[in-house]
Design an enzyme around this catalytic site. Sequence first.
Site, short mmCIF file in Angstrom:
data_model
loop_
_atom_site.label_atom_id
_atom_site.label_comp_id
_atom_site.label_asym_id
_atom_site.label_seq_id
_atom_site.Cartn_x
_atom_site.Cartn_y
_atom_site.Cartn_z
N GLY A 1 0.81 -1.21 0.00
CA GLY A 1 0.00 0.00 0.00
C GLY A 1 0.85 1.26 0.00
N HIS B 1 2.73 4.79 -4.86
CA HIS B 1 3.27 5.95 -5.57
C HIS B 1 3.50 5.54 -7.03
CE1 HIS B 1 7.00 3.78 -5.12
NE2 HIS B 1 6.91 3.84 -3.80
N HIS C 1 5.05 2.11 -7.78
CA HIS C 1 4.14 0.96 -7.78
C HIS C 1 3.28 0.96 -9.05
CE1 HIS C 1 4.44 1.61 -3.26
NE2 HIS C 1 4.75 0.34 -3.37
N GLY D 1 9.84 -4.63 -8.26
CA GLY D 1 10.68 -3.50 -8.64
C GLY D 1 12.16 -3.77 -8.38
N VAL E 1 11.80 4.04 -10.40
CA VAL E 1 11.21 5.33 -10.81
C VAL E 1 11.73 6.40 -9.84
CG1 VAL E 1 9.06 6.59 -11.20
CG2 VAL E 1 9.18 4.14 -11.70
N LEU F 1 11.69 6.72 -5.87
CA LEU F 1 10.39 6.80 -5.17
C LEU F 1 10.27 5.67 -4.16
CD1 LEU F 1 7.79 7.83 -7.90
CD2 LEU F 1 9.41 9.23 -6.61
N SER F 2 9.74 6.02 -3.00
CA SER F 2 9.56 5.05 -1.93
C SER F 2 8.46 5.58 -1.02
CB SER F 2 10.87 4.95 -1.12
OG SER F 2 10.61 4.40 0.15
#
Length: 272
Positions: free
Chosen positions: A24, A27, A30, A140, A169, A177-178
């Site tokens: 969940g 971002h 995902h 990922g 990404v 992104l995380s």
Amino acid sequence: MTKVIRTISNDILVENICFIPTMGSLHNGHLSLVDLGKKTNLKTLVSIFLNRRQFNDIKDFENYPNQLDSDVQKLYDRGVDYIFVPEEDYIYPSSGIETVSPNEIGRVLEGYSRPGHFEGVLTVVKRLFDLIQPSYSVFGKKDAQQLFLIKNMIREFNLNIQIIEGDIVRDKNGLALSSRNNHLSSTAKLKASCIFDSLLKTAESISSNKDYEEAIKEGSKNFVKNEIVLDYLELVDTENFKSPSKYSKKLKLLIAAYVENIRLIDNVDIEL
Ligand code: PAF
């Protein structure tokens, strides 16, 4: 038509599924995995399950952002077929769940710094695979060690699942992104962008002069001035996740570092 489901029924099992597991707080990283999944033209199933067992630090688990409504909306907008939001006791009934331990690669780098983490990851991923029985599953490359261990587990258990690997990404400053980036102030986000810069510079110096140790020592110096606390900056052979030998051709430079006490990881590939 997107369906939110709590359990896996037999009518899902007869379909060819491309499965995208998540915890969940979705971002664009995902969502890029979801897009890769959709390209298979199979039915896409995205799970949202915050897996307590993979958090070695309970505070980290408790602070993990919960944005279920907006996650579901994003997945509706993406047109996924199933959004699987199981209860904890469906994933972990009181008996019959096999714990999956990683091999020795699960005890280095992330595994060393976060004891029990990979056991938690492999156990939940195996459980989800057993429940969903997907043909394909998307992971990922940011979690490179996780991806390596999952591919290893698939071989070990002889599972008939093809893995699709999604590129990292990044935001406009290069920060990967995380979901943890939600905890960073805007100043911290800017500071954190030096992580990718340093990875690129170190990678460049590794591929040009091949003095790995010196390049990593130099690369490590960049962080102090940005108030970034380095956990590790290490080079592995992509094929086996061990220290590179003179025959290694594909390398991975991996980093874990703390910015404002938030643990971030990243990596870049190096071809010699
Ligand atoms: O990468 C993640 O988000 C998690 O480790 C995963 C694969 C969903 C398992 O909980």
